[in-house]
Design a protein around this motif. Structure first.
Motif, PDB file in Angstrom:
ATOM      1  N   SER A  50       0.793  -1.074   0.244  1.00 52.96           N
ATOM      2  CA  SER A  50      -0.511   0.121   0.274  1.00 52.96           C
ATOM      3  C   SER A  50       1.163   1.593   0.334  1.00 52.96           C
ATOM      4  O   SER A  50       1.766   1.301   0.485  1.00 52.96           O
ATOM      5  N   ASN A  51       0.525   2.253  -0.523  1.00 52.64           N
ATOM      6  CA  ASN A  51       1.212   3.512  -0.764  1.00 52.64           C
ATOM      7  C   ASN A  51       0.700   3.947   0.497  1.00 52.64           C
ATOM      8  O   ASN A  51       1.458   5.510   1.262  1.00 52.64           O
ATOM      9  N   ILE A  52      -0.458   4.193   1.058  1.00 47.10           N
ATOM     10  CA  ILE A  52      -1.446   4.748   1.563  1.00 47.10           C
ATOM     11  C   ILE A  52      -1.531   4.563   3.260  1.00 47.10           C
ATOM     12  O   ILE A  52      -1.184   4.672   4.302  1.00 47.10           O
ATOM     13  N   GLY A  53      -2.584   3.065   2.698  1.00 48.56           N
ATOM     14  CA  GLY A  53      -2.541   2.739   4.273  1.00 48.56           C
ATOM     15  C   GLY A  53      -3.670   2.785   4.989  1.00 48.56           C
ATOM     16  O   GLY A  53      -3.484   1.615   5.448  1.00 48.56           O
ATOM     17  N   TYR A  55      -7.581   4.260   6.219  1.00 47.34           N
ATOM     18  CA  TYR A  55      -9.071   4.788   5.197  1.00 47.34           C
ATOM     19  C   TYR A  55      -9.583   5.087   6.419  1.00 47.34           C
ATOM     20  O   TYR A  55      -9.621   4.952   7.668  1.00 47.34           O
ATOM     21  N   TYR A  76       1.340  13.658   1.256  1.00 48.59           N
ATOM     22  CA  TYR A  76       0.384  13.410  -0.007  1.00 48.59           C
ATOM     23  C   TYR A  76      -0.635  14.495  -0.507  1.00 48.59           C
ATOM     24  O   TYR A  76       0.403  14.651  -1.495  1.00 48.59           O
ATOM     25  N   CYS A 257     -10.767   7.396   1.593  1.00 46.71           N
ATOM     26  CA  CYS A 257      -9.590   7.217   1.490  1.00 46.71           C
ATOM     27  C   CYS A 257      -8.684   9.009   1.271  1.00 46.71           C
ATOM     28  O   CYS A 257      -9.025   9.414   0.216  1.00 46.71           O
ATOM     29  N   THR A 259      -6.165  10.361   0.478  1.00 42.74           N
ATOM     30  CA  THR A 259      -5.602  10.816  -0.790  1.00 42.74           C
ATOM     31  C   THR A 259      -7.222  11.818  -1.618  1.00 42.74           C
ATOM     32  O   THR A 259      -6.742  12.601  -2.824  1.00 42.74           O
ATOM     33  N   GLN A 293       0.743  11.978 -11.474  1.00 42.14           N
ATOM     34  CA  GLN A 293       0.479  10.719 -10.892  1.00 42.14           C
ATOM     35  C   GLN A 293       0.369   9.932 -11.931  1.00 42.14           C
ATOM     36  O   GLN A 293      -0.278  10.337 -12.891  1.00 42.14           O
ATOM     37  N   GLU A 300      -6.023   1.463 -10.663  1.00 39.71           N
ATOM     38  CA  GLU A 300      -4.926   1.819 -10.037  1.00 39.71           C
ATOM     39  C   GLU A 300      -3.850   1.058  -9.836  1.00 39.71           C
ATOM     40  O   GLU A 300      -4.530   0.008 -10.330  1.00 39.71           O
ATOM     41  N   HIS A 301      -2.915   1.208  -9.576  1.00 37.49           N
ATOM     42  CA  HIS A 301      -2.261  -0.932  -9.194  1.00 37.49           C
ATOM     43  C   HIS A 301      -1.964  -1.223 -10.367  1.00 37.49           C
ATOM     44  O   HIS A 301      -1.588  -2.713 -10.172  1.00 37.49           O
TER      45      HIS A 301
HETATM   46  C1  CIR Z   1      -3.310   2.254  -1.816  1.00 37.76           C
HETATM   47  O1  CIR Z   1      -2.090   2.593  -0.095  1.00 37.76           O
HETATM   48  O2  CIR Z   1      -2.091   1.899  -2.020  1.00 37.76           O
HETATM   49  C2  CIR Z   1      -4.885   1.995  -1.933  1.00 37.76           C
HETATM   50  N1  CIR Z   1      -5.250   2.128  -0.344  1.00 37.76           N
HETATM   51  C3  CIR Z   1      -4.724   3.279  -2.689  1.00 37.76           C
HETATM   52  C4  CIR Z   1      -4.638   4.287  -2.117  1.00 37.76           C
HETATM   53  C5  CIR Z   1      -5.103   5.925  -2.834  1.00 37.76           C
HETATM   54  N2  CIR Z   1      -3.745   5.749  -4.083  1.00 37.76           N
HETATM   55  C6  CIR Z   1      -2.897   6.104  -4.232  1.00 37.76           C
HETATM   56  O3  CIR Z   1      -2.327   7.243  -3.780  1.00 37.76           O
HETATM   57  N3  CIR Z   1      -2.627   5.673  -5.445  1.00 37.76           N
END
Ligand code: CIR
Ligand code: ADP
Length: 342
Positions: A50-53, A55, A76, A257, A259, A293, A300-301
């Motif tokens: 996870s980038n953020i991790g 919620y 962020y 989230c 972000t 980004q 995403e991912h």
């Molecule tokens: C994460 O932590 O990577 C996922 N929960 C998505 C977070 C939001 N996306 C992002 O910043 N790219």
């Protein structure tokens, strides 16, 4: 409740800021909807990449667990928590001239915002009944839309598997089984209460009960960014006449989230950059300069395919909607210039 056993592989902002001491202060706290720090960080604990991790289960989570959320938000969005969030939806303030040449590079443009009901918990803490109620209110509201925004609501439960997969392949619908959402509690009772509204042309879409209660989306082929923005603003305003969304003067629109706080806007293009794709360092340098980004083309991912990238604004809080789109446009112009020079 024990401090999570983080490994070298855990690289999220949550992991960076949730020290043992902070965890001890937060572990006994609970929001009115029964949401805890253990639930908030579960996604980042179970998904080390996870980038953020983290919620939020409700608006209150951002206050009760603020010692960790504020740090994640500050890093962020490059945003200091004492600032007020500002909105600007006036497309006349955009400086994004449409040049035909853009269509040689930009396959499609998409701008979305997240919105959540003011009087309901966010997805990670919502009940099945509340989710169903949201679906019913949103689909009823959208059924009164007229003109180019007129369309139909399709619930995920009633959808044929082949239709669902083709909507995903064509980039219109969210995927199932995302492990980040799963561990955040966002896939509970799947597929009940989820669905998608779209107009005939599939240029205006609304996702219901994915990561946020609503994702309002405007998209079309090519690079006419202003047209996509204008359609989105009309749709947002129509919905805001009927539904009260959760908002805070410092955090902007409340989303599950961190972000997505603020404008909750992601303005993206799918863009062909075959030469730059061979020099990712340069691509990343230009992206960072414009607060962009880089994602792959299946969301995403996911990975880039055939030198096509999803390029979008990264900051959403402390900048206006116009600025989000401007960041993306200015960066895209520089990326195209660089691609041509190579
Ligand atoms: C994460 O932590 O990577 C996922 N929960 C998505 C977070 C939001 N996306 C992002 O910043 N790219
Ligand atoms: P979100 O935009 O809600 O953060 P994702 O990154 O998961 O979510 O993307 C959702 C879907 O939107 C994916 O199918 C993705 O390929 C599609 N998408 C994103 N940007 C564009 C674009 N500019 N053109 C076409 N499809 C897009």
């Amino acid at each position: 409740m024990e401090y999570p056993s983080f490994t070298q592989k855990h690289k999220s902002l949550m992991r960076k800021y949730l020290t043992n001491d902070i965890f001890k202060k937060l572990k006994t706290k609970i929001t009115k909807n029964g949401f805890t720090i253990e639930q908030a960080i579960n996604s980042g604990v179970k998904n080390p990449d996870s980038n953020i991790g983290i919620y939020a289960g409700d608006k209150e989570s951002y206050k009760i667990f603020s010692i960790v959320f504020d740090k994640v938000i500050e890093e962020y969005h490059d945003f200091d928590k004492d600032r007020k969030h500002l909105s600007n939806l006036n497309s006349e303030d955009l400086n994004t001239p449409y040049l035909e040449e853009l269509d040689n590079y930009i396959v499609s443009t998409r701008i979305r915002v997240g919105r959540n009901f003011d009087n309901m918990p966010l997805g990670p803490a919502i009940s099945k009944e509340q989710r169903d109620e949201i679906q019913s209110i949103v689909s009823n509201t959208l059924s009164s839309f007229e003109g180019s925004l007129k369309g139909k609501y399709f619930s995920l439960e009633g959808m044929k598997e082949e239709d669902r997969l083709s909507l995903i392949d064509d980039h219109f619908l969210f995927k199932a089984g995302d492990s980040y959402l799963e561990e955040a509690g966002l896939n509970r009772d799947w597929p009940s209460g989820r669905g998608i509204f779209h107009n005939n042309e599939k240029t205006f879409l609304v996702w219901v009960n994915e990561e946020d209660h609503l994702r309002i989306i405007s998209m079309q082929k090519g690079g006419n960014i202003k047209e996509v923005f204008q359609r989105l603003i009309v749709a947002i305003q129509n919905l805001e006449e009927k539904i009260e969304f959760s908002y805070d003067e410092h955090l902007g629109y409340i989303t599950s989230c961190p972000t997505n706080l603020g404008t909750a806007m992601r303005a993206s293009v799918h863009i062909k950059l075959p030469k730059l794709s061979l020099n990712m360092k340069l691509l990343e340098e230009i992206a960072n300069k414009h607060y962009l980004q880089i994602r792959g083309i299946n969301g995403e991912h996911s990975n880039s395919e055939n030198g096509i990238f999803d390029i979008s604004n990264k900051r959403r809080l402390g900048v206006t909607e116009v600025q989000c789109v401007q960041d993306m446009y200015d960066g895209v112009i520089e990326l195209i210039k660089c691609e041509k020079d190579l």
